[in-house]
Enzyme design. Structure first.
Site, PDB file in Angstrom:
ATOM      1  N   GLY A  33       8.039 -60.533  38.501  1.00  0.00           N
ATOM      2  CA  GLY A  33       7.714 -59.668  38.515  1.00  0.00           C
ATOM      3  C   GLY A  33       8.227 -58.460  37.240  1.00  0.00           C
ATOM      4  O   GLY A  33       7.677 -59.449  36.748  1.00  0.00           O
ATOM      5  N   GLU A  37      -1.528 -58.137  33.502  1.00  0.00           N
ATOM      6  CA  GLU A  37      -2.536 -58.492  33.625  1.00  0.00           C
ATOM      7  C   GLU A  37      -2.206 -60.524  33.652  1.00  0.00           C
ATOM      8  O   GLU A  37      -3.005 -60.821  34.033  1.00  0.00           O
ATOM      9  CB  GLU A  37      -3.458 -58.348  32.186  1.00  0.00           C
ATOM     10  CG  GLU A  37      -4.405 -57.000  32.581  1.00  0.00           C
ATOM     11  CD  GLU A  37      -5.062 -56.918  33.452  1.00  0.00           C
ATOM     12  OE1 GLU A  37      -6.375 -57.731  34.099  1.00  0.00           O
ATOM     13  OE2 GLU A  37      -5.333 -56.230  34.548  1.00  0.00           O
ATOM     14  N   HIS A  39       0.182 -62.242  34.337  1.00  0.00           N
ATOM     15  CA  HIS A  39       0.228 -61.893  36.291  1.00  0.00           C
ATOM     16  C   HIS A  39      -1.259 -61.994  36.537  1.00  0.00           C
ATOM     17  O   HIS A  39      -1.144 -63.062  37.760  1.00  0.00           O
ATOM     18  CB  HIS A  39       1.441 -61.525  36.445  1.00  0.00           C
ATOM     19  CG  HIS A  39       2.500 -61.498  36.120  1.00  0.00           C
ATOM     20  ND1 HIS A  39       3.553 -60.535  35.393  1.00  0.00           N
ATOM     21  CD2 HIS A  39       3.998 -62.210  36.104  1.00  0.00           C
ATOM     22  CE1 HIS A  39       4.273 -59.821  34.657  1.00  0.00           C
ATOM     23  NE2 HIS A  39       5.369 -62.270  35.281  1.00  0.00           N
ATOM     24  N   GLY A 149       1.464 -70.179  33.560  1.00  0.00           N
ATOM     25  CA  GLY A 149       0.495 -69.449  31.971  1.00  0.00           C
ATOM     26  C   GLY A 149       0.994 -70.517  30.992  1.00  0.00           C
ATOM     27  O   GLY A 149       2.408 -70.814  30.963  1.00  0.00           O
ATOM     28  N   GLN A 155       7.981 -74.186  29.477  1.00  0.00           N
ATOM     29  CA  GLN A 155       8.556 -74.142  30.561  1.00  0.00           C
ATOM     30  C   GLN A 155       7.188 -74.998  31.908  1.00  0.00           C
ATOM     31  O   GLN A 155       7.546 -76.330  32.384  1.00  0.00           O
ATOM     32  CB  GLN A 155       7.735 -72.455  31.690  1.00  0.00           C
ATOM     33  CG  GLN A 155       7.785 -72.307  32.707  1.00  0.00           C
ATOM     34  CD  GLN A 155       8.491 -71.256  33.056  1.00  0.00           C
ATOM     35  OE1 GLN A 155       9.037 -70.515  33.731  1.00  0.00           O
ATOM     36  NE2 GLN A 155       6.958 -70.954  33.682  1.00  0.00           N
ATOM     37  N   MET A 186       0.505 -60.577  26.376  1.00  0.00           N
ATOM     38  CA  MET A 186       1.542 -59.895  27.759  1.00  0.00           C
ATOM     39  C   MET A 186       2.946 -60.201  27.894  1.00  0.00           C
ATOM     40  O   MET A 186       2.818 -61.418  28.116  1.00  0.00           O
ATOM     41  CB  MET A 186       0.653 -60.008  28.341  1.00  0.00           C
ATOM     42  CG  MET A 186      -0.203 -58.459  28.301  1.00  0.00           C
ATOM     43  SD  MET A 186      -1.277 -57.954  29.156  1.00  0.00           S
ATOM     44  CE  MET A 186      -2.203 -57.236  28.290  1.00  0.00           C
ATOM     45  N   SER A 187       3.947 -59.621  28.306  1.00  0.00           N
ATOM     46  CA  SER A 187       5.243 -60.449  27.837  1.00  0.00           C
ATOM     47  C   SER A 187       5.757 -58.875  29.373  1.00  0.00           C
ATOM     48  O   SER A 187       6.146 -57.965  28.306  1.00  0.00           O
ATOM     49  CB  SER A 187       5.935 -60.826  27.481  1.00  0.00           C
ATOM     50  OG  SER A 187       7.337 -61.369  28.161  1.00  0.00           O
TER      51      SER A 187
HETATM   52  P1  AMP Z   1       7.428 -64.126  34.103  1.00  0.00           P
HETATM   53  O1  AMP Z   1       8.107 -63.343  35.279  1.00  0.00           O
HETATM   54  O2  AMP Z   1       7.654 -64.200  33.128  1.00  0.00           O
HETATM   55  O3  AMP Z   1       8.676 -65.530  35.070  1.00  0.00           O
HETATM   56  O4  AMP Z   1       5.975 -65.369  34.685  1.00  0.00           O
HETATM   57  C1  AMP Z   1       5.677 -65.874  35.418  1.00  0.00           C
HETATM   58  C2  AMP Z   1       4.665 -66.324  35.372  1.00  0.00           C
HETATM   59  O5  AMP Z   1       3.051 -65.343  34.712  1.00  0.00           O
HETATM   60  C3  AMP Z   1       4.434 -67.572  34.327  1.00  0.00           C
HETATM   61  O6  AMP Z   1       3.974 -69.272  34.477  1.00  0.00           O
HETATM   62  C4  AMP Z   1       4.132 -67.219  32.847  1.00  0.00           C
HETATM   63  O7  AMP Z   1       4.106 -68.374  32.055  1.00  0.00           O
HETATM   64  C5  AMP Z   1       3.126 -66.382  33.149  1.00  0.00           C
HETATM   65  N1  AMP Z   1       2.427 -65.770  32.325  1.00  0.00           N
HETATM   66  C6  AMP Z   1       3.473 -64.229  31.911  1.00  0.00           C
HETATM   67  N2  AMP Z   1       2.912 -63.699  30.490  1.00  0.00           N
HETATM   68  C7  AMP Z   1       1.480 -64.225  30.131  1.00  0.00           C
HETATM   69  C8  AMP Z   1       0.137 -63.770  30.236  1.00  0.00           C
HETATM   70  N3  AMP Z   1       0.428 -63.633  28.381  1.00  0.00           N
HETATM   71  N4  AMP Z   1      -0.485 -64.599  30.299  1.00  0.00           N
HETATM   72  C9  AMP Z   1      -0.795 -65.792  30.994  1.00  0.00           C
HETATM   73  N5  AMP Z   1       0.572 -65.863  31.904  1.00  0.00           N
HETATM   74  C10 AMP Z   1       1.725 -65.597  31.477  1.00  0.00           C
END
Ligand code: AMP
Length: 288
Positions: A33, A37, A39, A149, A155, A186-187
Site C-alpha cells: 500500500g 506510480e 506500484h 518491481g 527481493q 519512487m518508494s
Molecule cells: P512495496 O509496496 O514497497 O512492497 O512494493 C510493492 C511492489 O512494487 C514491489 O514489487 C516493488 O518492487 C514495486 N515497486 C516499488 N517501488 C517501485 C518503483 N519505484 N518502480 C517500480 N516498482 C516499484
C-alpha cells in the site's frame, strides 16, 4: 472493484476466474500500500498481459525487524482503493494480520543463501518474511503471472529462486523502476523524507548513474567502480551507507569482474529512512 479480506473468499473468487466457462488468465500485484506510480506501473503491466488483475495490500509484520518501521509504515487505504479502482483492478485483497496469520506460524519459506545477501545481510529475517507472505499470496490467489518491481532487485532474486525451487506454476514479471524527474526511485518510504533529506537521497541514483557512465566510457575495474560509488554516497550529508556493491543479479554474490549483466545495488539510510536503488550494467550495451 471488489475488496476481499478473507483468504478463503479470495481463493474461491480466483477459482471462479480460472474455472469459468472461458478460462481467464490472472495477474497478481503484491504491495504494502501507500501506492505511487511505481506500484501503478505494475498494475498496468498486469492489465496489459492478463484478463484479470488482483492487487494485494498487506503490511506484512513478518518482514519487519523489531526496531524497524512496521507501526509507522504509511497506510493510506482509502486513497489506494481509489487509485486501484481507476486502474481497473478486478479484486483488491486486503487481509488483516489476524486473517493472514490466525495462528502462530509453524511453517516458513526461507531462501537462506540469496536471502542473506544485500538487504538480507542487514535486515535479519527480512526475506524469510517476504518469501513466506508471497508464498501464501501465491497459494491463495494462484496467479498465472506475478508482477514485481526491479527497484527491489534483491527481493526479485529471492522470489525467483523460491518460484523455481518450489515449482510454483506462474511467471514472475519484473517491471522497470519508476523514478521522479530528479532520479529518485519512487518508494512509499519517500514520504518520511524532509525536503533536505529528499535532496540528499538523490545521491543514490546519482551514484548508479555515475557507474553506468563510467562503464560506458570503458571503465572495467570493479574495485574502482565500487570506491567511486562510495565516494558519491559519502559526499552527501545525512547519508549512511548500508551497502554499495556490484553483484550477480541472480545469486547476489559480489563480483570481482563485470559480468555480461551486473547488478549495481545500493542501500542507505537518509536520516532514519532506509532507501534502496539499483541498476543493471549491461556490457553488451556498453560496448555497442
Ligand atoms: P512495496 O509496496 O514497497 O512492497 O512494493 C510493492 C511492489 O512494487 C514491489 O514489487 C516493488 O518492487 C514495486 N515497486 C516499488 N517501488 C517501485 C518503483 N519505484 N518502480 C517500480 N516498482 C516499484
Amino acid at each position: 472493484m471488489r475488496i476481499v479480506t478473507s483468504p478463503m473468499e479470495m481463493r474461491s473468487a480466483c477459482r471462479g476466474y480460472q474455472r469459468g466457462v472461458v478460462e481467464q488468465s490472472l495477474g497478481l500485484v503484491p504491495t504494502m500500500g501507500a501506492l505511487h506510480e511505481g506500484h501503478l506501473s505494475l498494475v498496468r503491466a498486469s492489465r496489459e498481459r492478463c484478463d484479470r488483475t488482483v492487487a494485494s495490500i498487506f503490511v506484512n509484520p513478518l518482514q519487519f525487524g523489531p526496531t524497524e518501521d512496521f507501526a509507522r509504515y504509511p497506510r493510506t487505504f482509502e486513497e489506494d482503493c481509489t487509485l486501484l479502482e481507476q486502474e481497473g483492478v478486478d479484486i483488491l485483497f486486503a487481509p488483516t494480520p489476524a486473517e493472514m496469520y490466525p495462528t502462530a506460524m509453524q511453517t516458513v519459506v526461507d531462501v537462506p543463501e540469496i536471502g542473506g545477501r544485500l538487504d538480507g545481510a542487514s535486515r535479519q529475517g527480512h526475506f524469510r518474511g517476504v518469501a513466506t507472505v508471497v508464498s501464501k499470496l501465491f497459494n491463495i490467489v494462484q496467479p498465472d503471472y506475478a508482477f514485481f518491481g526491479q527497484k527491489d532487485a534483491a527481493q526479485v532474486a529471492v522470489l525467483r529462486a523460491m518460484v523455481r525451487d518450489l515449482n510454483y506454476g506462474l511467471e514472475v514479471v519484473v517491471c522497470p523502476t519508476v523514478r521522479r524527474n530528479n532520479g529518485l526511485a519512487m518508494s512509499s518510504r519517500n514520504r518520511y523524507l524532509t525536503e533536505c533529506e529528499g535532496r540528499d537521497a538523490q545521491a543514490l541514483s546519482r551514484s548508479l548513474r555515475h557507474v553506468e557512465d563510467a562503464v560506458a566510457n570503458g571503465e572495467r575495474s570493479v574495485a574502482h567502480l565500487r570506491s567511486s560509488m562510495m565516494g558519491d554516497l559519502k559526499s552527501s550529508g545525512s547519508l549512511r551507507v548500508d551497502y554499495a556493491d556490484l553483484v550477480h543479479p541472480e545469486t547476489l554474490e559480489s563480483v570481482e569482474e563485470l559480468l555480461p549483466e551486473t547488478l549495481v545495488a545500493v542501500a542507505a539510510w537518509v536520516g532514519k529512512t532506509r532507501l534502496v536503488d539499483n541498476c543493471i550494467v549491461d556490457l553488451g550495451e556498453a560496448t555497442s
